[in-house]
Write a protein that holds these residues in place. Structure first.
Motif, PDB file in Angstrom:
ATOM      1  N   ARG A 195      31.984  68.618  52.123  1.00  0.00           N
ATOM      2  CA  ARG A 195      30.792  67.674  51.574  1.00  0.00           C
ATOM      3  C   ARG A 195      31.392  66.557  50.561  1.00  0.00           C
ATOM      4  O   ARG A 195      30.729  65.611  50.495  1.00  0.00           O
ATOM      5  N   ALA A 245      35.427  76.537  41.862  1.00  0.00           N
ATOM      6  CA  ALA A 245      34.284  75.849  42.802  1.00  0.00           C
ATOM      7  C   ALA A 245      34.645  75.789  44.367  1.00  0.00           C
ATOM      8  O   ALA A 245      33.952  76.278  44.995  1.00  0.00           O
ATOM      9  N   VAL A 246      35.827  74.968  44.252  1.00  0.00           N
ATOM     10  CA  VAL A 246      36.370  74.970  45.971  1.00  0.00           C
ATOM     11  C   VAL A 246      36.723  76.270  46.485  1.00  0.00           C
ATOM     12  O   VAL A 246      36.554  76.449  47.704  1.00  0.00           O
ATOM     13  N   SER A 247      37.454  77.331  45.773  1.00  0.00           N
ATOM     14  CA  SER A 247      37.669  78.510  46.243  1.00  0.00           C
ATOM     15  C   SER A 247      36.376  79.316  46.390  1.00  0.00           C
ATOM     16  O   SER A 247      36.111  79.950  47.752  1.00  0.00           O
ATOM     17  N   ARG A 248      35.373  79.234  45.902  1.00  0.00           N
ATOM     18  CA  ARG A 248      34.247  79.939  46.050  1.00  0.00           C
ATOM     19  C   ARG A 248      33.249  79.328  47.149  1.00  0.00           C
ATOM     20  O   ARG A 248      32.691  79.898  47.815  1.00  0.00           O
ATOM     21  N   THR A 249      33.272  77.828  47.457  1.00  0.00           N
ATOM     22  CA  THR A 249      32.384  77.435  48.309  1.00  0.00           C
ATOM     23  C   THR A 249      33.496  76.363  48.986  1.00  0.00           C
ATOM     24  O   THR A 249      33.541  75.178  48.834  1.00  0.00           O
ATOM     25  N   PRO A 250      34.126  76.856  50.229  1.00  0.00           N
ATOM     26  CA  PRO A 250      35.176  76.154  51.137  1.00  0.00           C
ATOM     27  C   PRO A 250      34.440  74.778  51.357  1.00  0.00           C
ATOM     28  O   PRO A 250      35.082  73.864  51.664  1.00  0.00           O
ATOM     29  N   ARG A 251      33.222  74.858  52.029  1.00  0.00           N
ATOM     30  CA  ARG A 251      32.597  73.741  52.551  1.00  0.00           C
ATOM     31  C   ARG A 251      32.528  72.394  51.514  1.00  0.00           C
ATOM     32  O   ARG A 251      32.264  71.302  51.986  1.00  0.00           O
ATOM     33  N   LEU A 252      32.631  72.840  50.258  1.00  0.00           N
ATOM     34  CA  LEU A 252      32.798  71.496  49.341  1.00  0.00           C
ATOM     35  C   LEU A 252      33.871  70.351  49.780  1.00  0.00           C
ATOM     36  O   LEU A 252      33.581  69.489  49.587  1.00  0.00           O
ATOM     37  N   ARG A 253      34.957  70.951  50.451  1.00  0.00           N
ATOM     38  CA  ARG A 253      36.056  69.953  50.958  1.00  0.00           C
ATOM     39  C   ARG A 253      35.323  68.823  51.819  1.00  0.00           C
ATOM     40  O   ARG A 253      35.472  67.736  51.728  1.00  0.00           O
TER      41      ARG A 253
END
Length: 118
Positions: A28, A18-26
């Motif tokens: 958020r 999930a973090v790899s697919r959506t780097p902005r998760l870090r």
């Protein structure tokens, strides 16, 4: 007196995807002070934040990145009780939060206990 208990488990591989697919998760999900940690540590912190929400029943007016977790000199974790999180705890009459986190064998787990003085 214990007023809330929360437990959460995170599959590390799923979290890393999930973090790899959506780097902005870090951004958020984590405070700036947490973002540079290894993914296994972030997975444990995510589990702790989920456990906190369960212990509180909800986390109104507090975003994920405002639920920062810091470790003391011996590595013991605790929530950074400031800003919106501190205000929420005060409104709920919660005097102390206890958190325990672990990660092993592809799983991260966390437990949070919310305690009042009453």
């Amino acid at each position: 007196m214990i007023v809330g208990l929360g437990v959460d488990v995170v599959d590390q591989a799923r979290f890393e995807r999930a973090v790899s697919r959506t780097p902005r998760l870090r951004e958020r999900l984590f405070a700036e002070s947490e973002r540079g940690l290894p993914l296994r540590s972030l997975a444990a912190r995510f589990a702790a934040k989920e456990a906190l929400v369960k212990a509180l029943g909800d986390a109104e007016d507090v975003s994920w990145n405002q639920m920062a977790i810091a470790s003391d000199a011996t590595g013991n974790p605790s929530f950074v009780e400031e800003g919106p999180l501190a205000a929420l705890l005060a409104r709920r009459g919660i005097a102390r939060l206890h958190v325990s986190m672990s990660h092993d064998a592809g799983v991260a787990v966390a437990t949070v206990v919310a305690e009042s003085d009453a």
